[in-house]
Design a protein around this motif. Structure first.
Motif, PDB file in Angstrom:
ATOM      1  N   ALA A 206       0.680  -1.448  -0.012  1.00 18.53           N
ATOM      2  CA  ALA A 206      -0.025  -0.450   0.033  1.00 18.53           C
ATOM      3  C   ALA A 206       1.253   1.414   0.251  1.00 18.53           C
ATOM      4  O   ALA A 206       0.607   2.418  -0.448  1.00 18.53           O
ATOM      5  CB  ALA A 206      -0.726   0.278   1.445  1.00 18.53           C
ATOM      6  N   THR A 207       2.046   0.684   0.667  1.00 21.03           N
ATOM      7  CA  THR A 207       2.821   2.276   0.413  1.00 21.03           C
ATOM      8  C   THR A 207       3.609   2.495  -0.392  1.00 21.03           C
ATOM      9  O   THR A 207       3.279   3.559  -1.554  1.00 21.03           O
ATOM     10  CB  THR A 207       4.399   2.400   1.537  1.00 21.03           C
ATOM     11  OG1 THR A 207       3.770   1.827   2.822  1.00 21.03           O
ATOM     12  CG2 THR A 207       4.983   3.560   1.580  1.00 21.03           C
ATOM     13  N   THR A 259      20.294   2.229   3.083  1.00 15.88           N
ATOM     14  CA  THR A 259      19.260   0.929   3.373  1.00 15.88           C
ATOM     15  C   THR A 259      19.613  -0.604   4.262  1.00 15.88           C
ATOM     16  O   THR A 259      19.009  -0.768   5.328  1.00 15.88           O
ATOM     17  CB  THR A 259      18.365   0.396   2.370  1.00 15.88           C
ATOM     18  OG1 THR A 259      17.606   1.213   1.668  1.00 15.88           O
ATOM     19  CG2 THR A 259      17.200  -0.731   2.180  1.00 15.88           C
ATOM     20  N   ASP A 260      21.006   0.032   3.702  1.00 18.27           N
ATOM     21  CA  ASP A 260      21.228  -1.184   4.310  1.00 18.27           C
ATOM     22  C   ASP A 260      21.814  -0.947   5.831  1.00 18.27           C
ATOM     23  O   ASP A 260      22.522  -2.171   6.667  1.00 18.27           O
ATOM     24  CB  ASP A 260      22.491  -1.604   3.570  1.00 18.27           C
ATOM     25  CG  ASP A 260      23.052  -2.734   2.631  1.00 18.27           C
ATOM     26  OD1 ASP A 260      21.790  -3.775   2.978  1.00 18.27           O
ATOM     27  OD2 ASP A 260      23.854  -2.169   1.755  1.00 18.27           O
ATOM     28  N   ARG A 261      21.995   0.460   6.292  1.00 16.02           N
ATOM     29  CA  ARG A 261      22.530   0.718   7.556  1.00 16.02           C
ATOM     30  C   ARG A 261      20.920   1.195   7.950  1.00 16.02           C
ATOM     31  O   ARG A 261      20.893   0.599   9.079  1.00 16.02           O
ATOM     32  CB  ARG A 261      23.043   1.986   7.110  1.00 16.02           C
ATOM     33  CG  ARG A 261      23.254   3.079   8.306  1.00 16.02           C
ATOM     34  CD  ARG A 261      24.317   4.642   8.032  1.00 16.02           C
ATOM     35  NE  ARG A 261      25.242   3.860   7.740  1.00 16.02           N
ATOM     36  CZ  ARG A 261      26.038   3.664   7.819  1.00 16.02           C
ATOM     37  NH1 ARG A 261      26.489   3.845   9.345  1.00 16.02           N
ATOM     38  NH2 ARG A 261      27.513   3.680   7.684  1.00 16.02           N
ATOM     39  N   ALA A 262      19.669   2.216   7.743  1.00 11.23           N
ATOM     40  CA  ALA A 262      18.704   2.082   8.340  1.00 11.23           C
ATOM     41  C   ALA A 262      17.534   2.143   7.719  1.00 11.23           C
ATOM     42  O   ALA A 262      17.615   2.335   6.896  1.00 11.23           O
ATOM     43  CB  ALA A 262      19.084   3.022   8.697  1.00 11.23           C
ATOM     44  N   LEU A 263      16.969   0.863   6.942  1.00 14.23           N
ATOM     45  CA  LEU A 263      15.517   0.531   6.013  1.00 14.23           C
ATOM     46  C   LEU A 263      14.503   2.043   6.686  1.00 14.23           C
ATOM     47  O   LEU A 263      13.955   2.352   5.316  1.00 14.23           O
ATOM     48  CB  LEU A 263      15.721  -0.751   6.286  1.00 14.23           C
ATOM     49  CG  LEU A 263      14.063  -1.699   5.188  1.00 14.23           C
ATOM     50  CD1 LEU A 263      15.024  -2.734   5.001  1.00 14.23           C
ATOM     51  CD2 LEU A 263      13.349  -0.593   5.308  1.00 14.23           C
ATOM     52  N   ARG A 264      14.007   1.425   7.721  1.00 12.73           N
ATOM     53  CA  ARG A 264      12.590   2.804   7.414  1.00 12.73           C
ATOM     54  C   ARG A 264      13.262   3.936   7.796  1.00 12.73           C
ATOM     55  O   ARG A 264      12.002   4.860   7.013  1.00 12.73           O
ATOM     56  CB  ARG A 264      12.258   1.942   8.689  1.00 12.73           C
ATOM     57  CG  ARG A 264      11.444   0.548   9.369  1.00 12.73           C
ATOM     58  CD  ARG A 264      10.271   0.317  10.129  1.00 12.73           C
ATOM     59  NE  ARG A 264       9.451  -0.519  10.034  1.00 12.73           N
ATOM     60  CZ  ARG A 264       8.735  -0.675   9.243  1.00 12.73           C
ATOM     61  NH1 ARG A 264       8.137  -0.016   8.201  1.00 12.73           N
ATOM     62  NH2 ARG A 264       7.997  -2.419   9.681  1.00 12.73           N
ATOM     63  N   PRO A 265      13.942   4.268   8.546  1.00 15.54           N
ATOM     64  CA  PRO A 265      13.649   5.838   7.990  1.00 15.54           C
ATOM     65  C   PRO A 265      14.952   6.580   6.920  1.00 15.54           C
ATOM     66  O   PRO A 265      14.557   7.594   6.663  1.00 15.54           O
ATOM     67  CB  PRO A 265      15.799   6.231   8.950  1.00 15.54           C
ATOM     68  CG  PRO A 265      15.786   4.599   9.562  1.00 15.54           C
ATOM     69  CD  PRO A 265      14.883   4.290   9.448  1.00 15.54           C
ATOM     70  N   VAL A 309      11.782   0.165   0.328  1.00 15.39           N
ATOM     71  CA  VAL A 309      10.201  -0.900  -0.103  1.00 15.39           C
ATOM     72  C   VAL A 309      10.444  -2.283  -0.059  1.00 15.39           C
ATOM     73  O   VAL A 309      10.236  -3.172   0.014  1.00 15.39           O
ATOM     74  CB  VAL A 309       8.889   0.519  -1.060  1.00 15.39           C
ATOM     75  CG1 VAL A 309       8.436  -0.544  -1.290  1.00 15.39           C
ATOM     76  CG2 VAL A 309       8.628   1.701  -0.611  1.00 15.39           C
ATOM     77  N   GLN A 310      11.396  -2.174  -1.407  1.00 17.52           N
ATOM     78  CA  GLN A 310      11.688  -3.467  -1.724  1.00 17.52           C
ATOM     79  C   GLN A 310      12.341  -4.616  -1.220  1.00 17.52           C
ATOM     80  O   GLN A 310      11.772  -6.068  -0.893  1.00 17.52           O
ATOM     81  CB  GLN A 310      12.531  -3.641  -3.380  1.00 17.52           C
ATOM     82  CG  GLN A 310      13.134  -4.842  -3.978  1.00 17.52           C
ATOM     83  CD  GLN A 310      11.446  -5.179  -4.653  1.00 17.52           C
ATOM     84  OE1 GLN A 310      11.734  -4.675  -6.436  1.00 17.52           O
ATOM     85  NE2 GLN A 310      10.578  -5.906  -4.428  1.00 17.52           N
ATOM     86  N   MET A 311      13.395  -4.225  -0.495  1.00 11.25           N
ATOM     87  CA  MET A 311      14.105  -4.840   1.165  1.00 11.25           C
ATOM     88  C   MET A 311      13.197  -4.896   2.395  1.00 11.25           C
ATOM     89  O   MET A 311      12.832  -5.968   2.414  1.00 11.25           O
ATOM     90  CB  MET A 311      15.119  -4.372   1.402  1.00 11.25           C
ATOM     91  CG  MET A 311      15.954  -3.912   0.739  1.00 11.25           C
ATOM     92  SD  MET A 311      17.149  -5.687  -0.829  1.00 11.25           S
ATOM     93  CE  MET A 311      18.077  -5.810   1.168  1.00 11.25           C
TER      94      MET A 311
END
Length: 404
Positions: A206-207, A259-265, A309-311
């Protein structure tokens, strides 16, 4: 290992070229098959429909097929679909050929993302996936302008023929460089569907639909914005659009390490900055240099949210990530359709050519709200399993952990 990632990037380059070059060749296609330009535009929708249908369908049907073999089969289907497009005699056959060419799109990206993540150590998984996506972004800089120019000078059929050749090169590279990766004893369509039932997967999809819809609300009407408001000539539009590709490439390059370091942020800030860029473009569109700078920035922020999003989907689908990863690209095409529709509504309502920027910003912020909701729900699970390595001894998948 770098050659395997390069092979996956070549596939992504071919997909990006065939997806977006059609938009630049609609007048030539319309003349060639004897229909109006709006009717010829339906072949773009046919491709998008193929992506939406094919991503979950093909990954489900082929849930037990080893990943390398599946990549080869899907790339072969991609070649056939584009070759059929090149020789289609009329509108009906071209519509069917574009639908066929779109079928493997999402599945190729989904399987490719899983394969790429397993080629490297766990802490570099997102960087590997982003390198595959570089092929898609570079297509917007090189492939799309080249295919458009080729189609304009040698006929639109030559563009699809050239994409077929790219597909054959990708097929040979995949066969030569991608290693065998076993699916594991628990693979199967029921296993994949069960993983898709995770609430976090649903929120992630959805995101993608809502948040990336903000990107497409503007991209779909960028050409009339540039010609009517910025004052860019028709002959310069193609090269200005390439700035989007430059921005997307820059965004993809930084998305992997972040993304490897901090996915959601990374996902949160990408959506915030995308919204800010769209609001800025609403005011900057009347001045050439600020408009071009902002276009590049919007392209970068759009690409920045793709990798996290993919990860995230691959993490939350746990040991059956293929269908979730593929469905992400169905979500992006739904975002394309929905964003373009909403952007068209405000233009038709008389709000002006710049109005889709405000729609896009609202969608990006709505996507941020969905992403943040998923983060709050997941707060008790600070780390999520991501499948990145297949065990050659036990013929199974080994889960490793990566920070959200």
């Amino acid at each position: 290992m770098p050659l395997a990632l390069l092979a996956l990037a070549v596939v992504a380059f071919g997909i990006g070229t065939t997806e977006f070059a059609t938009m630049g060749l609609l007048p030539q296609i319309a003349d060639g098959i004897g229909v109006s330009v709006p009717q010829a535009g339906n072949v773009v929708s046919a491709y998008a429909l193929g992506v939406v249908v094919g991503a979950p369908l093909l990954t489900g049907i082929c849930a037990r097929v080893p990943h390398k073999r599946l990549l080869l089969l899907l790339t072969g289907l991609f070649v056939i679909g584009n070759a059929a497009s090149a020789v289609a005699p009329g509108f009906g056959t071209l519509f069917a050929a574009r639908f066929l060419a779109g079928l493997p799109h999402g599945a190729l990206f989904g399987v490719g993302a899983v394969v790429a993540s397993r080629l490297v150590t766990p802490e570099r998984a997102a960087r590997a996936v982003s390198k595959m996506f570089l092929g898609l972004t570079i297509a917007n800089i090189v492939g799309v302008p080249a295919a458009t120019a080729l189609g304009q000078h040698l006929g639109w059929r030559s563009a699809y023929g050239a994409v077929s050749v790219i597909g054959l090169v990708a097929l040979a590279a995949l066969a030569a460089f991608v290693p065998h990766q076993p699916r594991g004893g628990q693979s199967g369509i029921r296993h994949e569907l069960r993983a898709m039932g995770n609430k976090q997967v649903a929120i992630g999809l959805a995101t993608a639909v809502v948040g990336f819809g903000g990107f497409f609300a503007v991209y779909s009407y960028l050409v009339p914005m540039l010609t009517h408001l910025t004052g860019v000539s028709d002959s310069s539009v193609t090269w200005v659009l390439a700035l989007y590709g430059v921005g997307m490439t820059l965004g993809t390059l930084v998305a992997g390490p972040l993304t490897d370091r901090a996915l959601r942020p990374t996902l949160y800030w990408g959506l915030v900055l995308l919204a800010a860029g769209l609001v800025t473009f609403y005011f900057a569109v009347h001045s050439t240099v600020p408009a071009l700078v902002t276009i590049t920035f919007i392209g970068a922020m759009g690409a920045l949210i793709t990798t996290p999003v993919q990860m995230l989907l691959m993490a939350k689908a746990k040991d059956a990530p293929t269908m979730a990863a593929a469905s992400n690209h169905s979500a992006f095409n739904l975002a394309n359709a929905g964003g373009a529709w909403l952007g068209g509504l405000v233009i038709s309502a008389g709000w002006g050519w710049a109005a889709p920027n405000l729609v896009g910003a609202a969608l990006a912020l709505a996507g941020l709200g969905l992403a943040f909701t998923g983060g709050v729900m997941d707060r008790g699970h600070r780390r999520s399993e991501v499948i990145t390595q297949a065990s050659p001894v036990a013929d199974r998948v080994t889960p490793v952990r990566t920070a959200d």
